[in-house]
Design a protein around this motif. Structure first.
Motif, PDB file in Angstrom:
ATOM      1  N   THR A  97       0.850  -1.097   0.038  1.00  0.00           N
ATOM      2  CA  THR A  97      -0.123   0.044  -0.080  1.00  0.00           C
ATOM      3  C   THR A  97       0.755   1.201   0.099  1.00  0.00           C
ATOM      4  N   SER A  98       2.339   0.972   0.115  1.00  0.00           N
ATOM      5  CA  SER A  98       3.022   2.455   0.041  1.00  0.00           C
ATOM      6  C   SER A  98       2.745   3.493  -1.091  1.00  0.00           C
ATOM      7  N   GLU A 101      -0.618   5.217  -0.211  1.00  0.00           N
ATOM      8  CA  GLU A 101      -0.695   5.933   1.013  1.00  0.00           C
ATOM      9  C   GLU A 101       0.204   7.113   0.803  1.00  0.00           C
ATOM     10  N   PRO A 106      -5.914   6.292   1.978  1.00  0.00           N
ATOM     11  CA  PRO A 106      -5.995   5.509   3.397  1.00  0.00           C
ATOM     12  C   PRO A 106      -5.451   4.152   3.035  1.00  0.00           C
ATOM     13  N   GLY A 107      -5.041   3.881   4.058  1.00  0.00           N
ATOM     14  CA  GLY A 107      -4.351   2.302   3.840  1.00  0.00           C
ATOM     15  C   GLY A 107      -5.293   1.081   4.291  1.00  0.00           C
ATOM     16  N   ALA A 112     -10.285   3.224   2.565  1.00  0.00           N
ATOM     17  CA  ALA A 112     -10.205   3.543   1.209  1.00  0.00           C
ATOM     18  C   ALA A 112     -11.758   3.345   0.463  1.00  0.00           C
TER      19      ALA A 112
END
Length: 279
Positions: A97-98, A101, A106-107, A112
């Motif tokens: 998810t980097s 994000e 949102p992670g 999300a």
């Protein structure tokens, strides 16, 4: 600039890697999205079906359920078809998810998915290279290893439950990470808007480029240091050109190269991403 999402009909494209990496988050995302808006679900088996689904979206707003590679794939396809300016993308990050994000998504799957339904479109800058590749977040030379803990999809046999359980058990065990060797010095010429920041006579440890704001990229060059850490060289501009011996670079989630020359230019407000209203 932020604008409200233009269509309440969704095309939810679930990347196959996301289904393998975290089926529970995928299920949660589907439930939240389907409960909040008319949604057509698409489960492509690979990149070609992914591209066809995006091409046939019609008036539906595309939602990518997947990692940074899936999001980059969608942006690249729309860019090369000349459709990026008129399409607001959404993403529910599953897997690594980097990248999402870092862009403000949102992670968690629930947060999300709710941002997809209630968020606003924000126009973001894009780095486009002379090979028609795109960079959403950042690029680095030489490429850094992928983020620790980012899981790779594990092929699973569908016909033998005991084998599937064994594979998942082994995949869940923490892997022993071998030491990552320090990158060797690179001799590169880095130019920003035609002005040299560093030349090949000064070896460097790393070069990073990120799209900033208002069509300007931020460039950081770290000279090779012996003993005390060298002060990084900073610059900003609309185009960045790197030349020298063959080099590879990490752009978002993918490693590209080797190349001897590459130019990136910033396209201001090139693409739209639906983000939470407060961001």
């Amino acid at each position: 600039m932020a604008t409200s999402a233009t269509s309440d009909q969704l095309l939810v494209i679930i990347d196959p890697a996301a289904r393998q990496a975290d089926g529970e988050s995928v299920r949660i995302a589907k439930d939240v999205l389907s409960a909040g808006a008319p949604a057509k679900l698409c489960l492509p088996d690979g990149p070609e079906e992914f591209a066809r689904a995006l091409d046939r979206r019609g008036a539906r707003r595309p939602v990518v359920v997947g990692d940074g590679r899936a999001l980059t794939r969608a942006v690249t396809l729309l860019h090369r078809r000349g459709e990026l300016a008129g399409c607001a993308l959404s993403v529910v990050p599953v897997g690594d998810t980097s990248l999402a994000e870092s862009l403000g998504v949102p992670g968690g799957a629930v947060a999300a998915a709710r941002a997809v339904l209630d968020g606003v479109e924000r126009r973001l800058d894009l780095l486009v290279d002379d090979g028609d590749g795109v960079v959403l977040g950042a690029l680095r030379i030489p490429p850094v290893p992928a983020r620790a803990g980012a899981a790779s999809p594990v092929p699973v046999s569908t016909g033998r439950p005991w084998y599937r359980s064994l594979v998942r058990t082994l995949a869940a065990r923490p892997a022993r990470l071998s030491a990552v060797p320090a990158p060797s010095a690179a001799r590169l010429r880095v130019e920003v808007d035609g002005r040299p920041v560093v030349d090949t006579d000064q070896p460097v440890e790393a070069v990073s480029v990120t799209p900033g704001a208002a069509g300007v990229a931020s460039v950081e060059v770290r000279p090779l240091s012996v003993g005390a850490e060298a002060t990084p060289l900073l610059a900003s501009g609309h185009t960045v050109t790197v030349t020298g011996a063959e080099f590879r670079y990490r752009a978002d989630a993918a490693v590209s190269g080797p190349v001897r020359r590459r130019t990136w230019r910033v396209v201001e407000g090139a693409w739209g991403l639906v983000l939470p209203a407060g961001r």
